[in-house]
Design a protein around this motif. Structure first.
Motif, PDB file in Angstrom:
ATOM      1  N   SER A  25     -82.499 -34.927 -39.980  1.00 42.14           N
ATOM      2  CA  SER A  25     -84.259 -34.587 -39.622  1.00 42.14           C
ATOM      3  C   SER A  25     -85.191 -35.070 -40.564  1.00 42.14           C
ATOM      4  O   SER A  25     -86.334 -34.758 -40.106  1.00 42.14           O
ATOM      5  CB  SER A  25     -83.631 -32.823 -39.841  1.00 42.14           C
ATOM      6  OG  SER A  25     -83.487 -32.247 -40.688  1.00 42.14           O
ATOM      7  N   ASP A  26     -84.396 -35.202 -41.684  1.00 40.03           N
ATOM      8  CA  ASP A  26     -85.785 -35.154 -42.780  1.00 40.03           C
ATOM      9  C   ASP A  26     -85.448 -36.624 -43.841  1.00 40.03           C
ATOM     10  O   ASP A  26     -84.663 -36.925 -44.444  1.00 40.03           O
ATOM     11  CB  ASP A  26     -86.616 -33.932 -44.113  1.00 40.03           C
ATOM     12  CG  ASP A  26     -86.981 -34.532 -45.468  1.00 40.03           C
ATOM     13  OD1 ASP A  26     -87.625 -35.244 -44.585  1.00 40.03           O
ATOM     14  OD2 ASP A  26     -87.144 -33.900 -45.977  1.00 40.03           O
ATOM     15  N   VAL A  27     -86.702 -37.367 -43.511  1.00 40.40           N
ATOM     16  CA  VAL A  27     -86.407 -39.057 -43.940  1.00 40.40           C
ATOM     17  C   VAL A  27     -86.681 -39.570 -44.936  1.00 40.40           C
ATOM     18  O   VAL A  27     -86.737 -40.228 -45.394  1.00 40.40           O
ATOM     19  CB  VAL A  27     -86.575 -39.961 -42.654  1.00 40.40           C
ATOM     20  CG1 VAL A  27     -85.513 -39.953 -41.432  1.00 40.40           C
ATOM     21  CG2 VAL A  27     -88.074 -39.891 -42.426  1.00 40.40           C
ATOM     22  N   SER A  28     -88.019 -38.236 -45.418  1.00 38.32           N
ATOM     23  CA  SER A  28     -88.226 -38.757 -46.822  1.00 38.32           C
ATOM     24  C   SER A  28     -88.082 -39.119 -47.977  1.00 38.32           C
ATOM     25  O   SER A  28     -88.631 -39.946 -48.840  1.00 38.32           O
ATOM     26  CB  SER A  28     -89.706 -37.564 -46.831  1.00 38.32           C
ATOM     27  OG  SER A  28     -88.931 -36.464 -47.156  1.00 38.32           O
ATOM     28  N   ILE A  50     -93.338 -38.777 -43.820  1.00 41.14           N
ATOM     29  CA  ILE A  50     -93.556 -38.016 -41.738  1.00 41.14           C
ATOM     30  C   ILE A  50     -93.900 -38.367 -40.509  1.00 41.14           C
ATOM     31  O   ILE A  50     -95.882 -37.996 -40.836  1.00 41.14           O
ATOM     32  CB  ILE A  50     -93.470 -36.437 -43.054  1.00 41.14           C
ATOM     33  CG1 ILE A  50     -92.545 -35.979 -43.950  1.00 41.14           C
ATOM     34  CG2 ILE A  50     -93.554 -35.900 -41.104  1.00 41.14           C
ATOM     35  CD1 ILE A  50     -92.593 -34.540 -44.130  1.00 41.14           C
ATOM     36  N   GLY A  51     -93.345 -38.739 -39.987  1.00 37.87           N
ATOM     37  CA  GLY A  51     -94.124 -39.219 -38.693  1.00 37.87           C
ATOM     38  C   GLY A  51     -94.576 -40.846 -39.032  1.00 37.87           C
ATOM     39  O   GLY A  51     -94.698 -40.918 -37.362  1.00 37.87           O
ATOM     40  N   ARG A  52     -94.036 -41.588 -39.891  1.00 35.81           N
ATOM     41  CA  ARG A  52     -94.103 -42.660 -39.900  1.00 35.81           C
ATOM     42  C   ARG A  52     -92.730 -43.819 -39.944  1.00 35.81           C
ATOM     43  O   ARG A  52     -92.701 -45.072 -40.150  1.00 35.81           O
ATOM     44  CB  ARG A  52     -95.123 -43.538 -40.927  1.00 35.81           C
ATOM     45  CG  ARG A  52     -95.998 -42.820 -40.937  1.00 35.81           C
ATOM     46  CD  ARG A  52     -97.324 -43.338 -41.837  1.00 35.81           C
ATOM     47  NE  ARG A  52     -98.501 -42.815 -41.894  1.00 35.81           N
ATOM     48  CZ  ARG A  52     -99.771 -43.189 -41.674  1.00 35.81           C
ATOM     49  NH1 ARG A  52     -99.089 -44.975 -41.314  1.00 35.81           N
ATOM     50  NH2 ARG A  52    -100.929 -43.609 -41.259  1.00 35.81           N
ATOM     51  N   ALA A  53     -91.808 -42.798 -39.819  1.00 34.53           N
ATOM     52  CA  ALA A  53     -90.295 -43.203 -39.914  1.00 34.53           C
ATOM     53  C   ALA A  53     -89.921 -44.301 -38.631  1.00 34.53           C
ATOM     54  O   ALA A  53     -90.486 -43.858 -37.731  1.00 34.53           O
ATOM     55  CB  ALA A  53     -89.680 -42.105 -40.115  1.00 34.53           C
ATOM     56  N   LEU A  94     -82.372 -42.977 -39.185  1.00 35.27           N
ATOM     57  CA  LEU A  94     -81.014 -43.049 -39.234  1.00 35.27           C
ATOM     58  C   LEU A  94     -81.326 -43.213 -40.895  1.00 35.27           C
ATOM     59  O   LEU A  94     -82.093 -44.161 -41.509  1.00 35.27           O
ATOM     60  CB  LEU A  94     -80.634 -44.092 -38.568  1.00 35.27           C
ATOM     61  CG  LEU A  94     -80.414 -44.592 -36.676  1.00 35.27           C
ATOM     62  CD1 LEU A  94     -79.632 -45.670 -36.496  1.00 35.27           C
ATOM     63  CD2 LEU A  94     -78.838 -43.100 -37.133  1.00 35.27           C
ATOM     64  N   VAL A  95     -80.330 -43.143 -41.244  1.00 39.39           N
ATOM     65  CA  VAL A  95     -80.033 -43.182 -43.051  1.00 39.39           C
ATOM     66  C   VAL A  95     -78.698 -44.090 -43.376  1.00 39.39           C
ATOM     67  O   VAL A  95     -77.775 -43.998 -42.283  1.00 39.39           O
ATOM     68  CB  VAL A  95     -80.444 -42.374 -43.844  1.00 39.39           C
ATOM     69  CG1 VAL A  95     -82.001 -41.978 -43.502  1.00 39.39           C
ATOM     70  CG2 VAL A  95     -79.447 -40.931 -43.764  1.00 39.39           C
ATOM     71  N   ASN A  96     -78.726 -44.688 -44.650  1.00 38.08           N
ATOM     72  CA  ASN A  96     -77.420 -45.429 -45.276  1.00 38.08           C
ATOM     73  C   ASN A  96     -76.477 -44.343 -45.152  1.00 38.08           C
ATOM     74  O   ASN A  96     -76.801 -43.206 -45.892  1.00 38.08           O
ATOM     75  CB  ASN A  96     -77.926 -45.763 -46.019  1.00 38.08           C
ATOM     76  CG  ASN A  96     -76.964 -46.523 -47.061  1.00 38.08           C
ATOM     77  OD1 ASN A  96     -75.235 -46.009 -46.890  1.00 38.08           O
ATOM     78  ND2 ASN A  96     -77.004 -47.734 -48.303  1.00 38.08           N
ATOM     79  N   ALA A  97     -75.701 -44.160 -44.385  1.00 33.36           N
ATOM     80  CA  ALA A  97     -74.460 -42.647 -44.876  1.00 33.36           C
ATOM     81  C   ALA A  97     -73.931 -42.956 -46.736  1.00 33.36           C
ATOM     82  O   ALA A  97     -72.862 -42.119 -46.337  1.00 33.36           O
ATOM     83  CB  ALA A  97     -73.408 -42.823 -43.683  1.00 33.36           C
TER      84      ALA A  97
END
Length: 364
Positions: free
Chosen positions: A139-142, A164-167, A171-174
């Motif tokens: 939910s938070d990619v920052s 925030i808002g510009r991603a 999806l992030v590296n797990a």
């Protein structure tokens, strides 16, 4: 067949004071070391060997593996780093020492997940990929590198810590990878330091060889105290929704995990969302809620513990108060009537006989 590498050599500074006395892979989730969760996770793919790359407190990790895994059907091999190699350096080092199979899986040792590794491996093979990175939705990619994936599933780039808002996605590296053996040329020479995200993946992306696969299920990076608590609470929801109680324990509000040899006094209130590990003593009228309490802890009459992590063999005296966000390292003594205010970090092996009123104070 396939080999597995679990990267477990980091210092885990963000988890101090807990990792002053325990290496991060041995921090328990529901009384089971994080490393054991990962070993159970990869067991269904029947790996030829599982290599655990270690450095910090390596002797404790090796002792644990030798005592718990030598007779459980997995060939687990401890590989000691003689100097820091990052998360990319151990791959080529292990290949030099042992010779990796035609495919190998690499997993960061500080994640907690129920991802299906067999499905990830199948997707990698279906794409005839040189390299595949597991992706997870957050939910938070920052605080992450965010993946840009094309219609074929190829990774075009990772955008580091977007505003925030510009991603470009969520999806992030797990921290789970599958590589074909010919990907080894993208890793450093044996014995050299490298980071997978900085030194390996960009070269694979440039050559259009890195696929992404979105895993299902939960995923936690347990690199901070907050995420470590979150992982334990998610494990309660997943595996102990109506509580898992190993012995006789009354006055426990679910969800809760209560280990063996635990005693809970009359009038005590335990739960909800508590993980109480083995041989803990909770005195009469004590209250423990939203907390992780490790083995051998004593919480005396009337003491109060809220949303905190209490390390092994800690003593909390009568009518003491441990407020939200506190972390107490192993072997610490907290005297009667002592208040430890919010977000304080204490220990290990400290005596606290006077109240700590300042929020966020660090006492090591």
């Amino acid at each position: 067949m396939v080999d597995v590498i679990i990267l477990a050599g980091g210092y885990a500074t963000r988890l101090r004071p807990l990792t002053f006395t325990k290496p991060k892979p041995l921090l328990p989730i529901l009384n089971k070391p994080a490393l054991d969760w990962l070993l159970d996770l990869v067991a269904p793919v029947k790996p030829r060997s599982v290599y655990v790359s270690v450095r910090y407190m390596s002797e404790l990790i090796e002792k644990h593996i030798n005592s718990k895994w030598t007779s459980r059907g997995l060939n687990v091999v401890v590989v000691k780093e003689d100097k820091p190699l990052g998360d990319g350096g151990p791959i080529s080092w292990i290949n030099r020492l042992h010779g990796l199979d035609e495919e190998f899986i690499v997993i960061n040792g500080d994640i907690f997940t129920n991802a299906n590794i067999a499905e990830l491996l199948k997707a990698h093979r279906d794409n005839d990929a040189v390299a595949t990175v597991a992706l997870t939705q957050v939910s938070d990619v920052s605080q992450y590198g965010v993946a840009v994936v094309d219609e074929r599933g190829l990774i075009r780039e990772f955008v580091e810590k977007p505003e925030i808002g510009r991603a470009p996605s969520n999806l992030v590296n797990a921290g789970i990878y599958v590589f074909r053996r010919d990907a080894l040329k993208y890793f450093p020479k044996p014995g050299e330091y490298a980071k997978i995200a900085l030194d390996v993946l960009p070269r694979l992306i440039k050559d259009k060889l890195l696929y992404g696969y979105v895993i299902k299920g939960f995923w936690y990076d347990i690199g901070t105290v907050q995420s470590y608590i979150d992982a334990n609470f998610r494990a309660l929801d997943e595996y102990c929704p109506n509580s898992c109680i190993q012995g006789n324990a009354a006055n426990v509000k679910p969800p809760a995990y209560v280990g063996e040899g635990v005693s809970i006094g009359d009038g005590a209130e335990v739960g909800p969302y508590v993980v109480i590990m083995d041989n803990v003593k909770i005195g009469p009228y004590a209250k423990v809620r939203y907390s992780v309490v490790m083995d051998g802890v004593t919480i005396e009459r009337g003491a109060f513990v809220d949303y905190s992590v209490v390390g092994s063999d800690v003593f909390i005296g009568k009518w003491a108060r441990v407020e939200r966000g506190v972390v107490i390292g192993d072997g610490t003594y907290v005297g009667d009537h002592v208040l430890i205010n919010r977000d304080c970090v204490v220990g290990p092996f400290r005596e606290v006989n006077q109240s700590i009123y300042e929020q966020g104070k660090i006492l090591l």
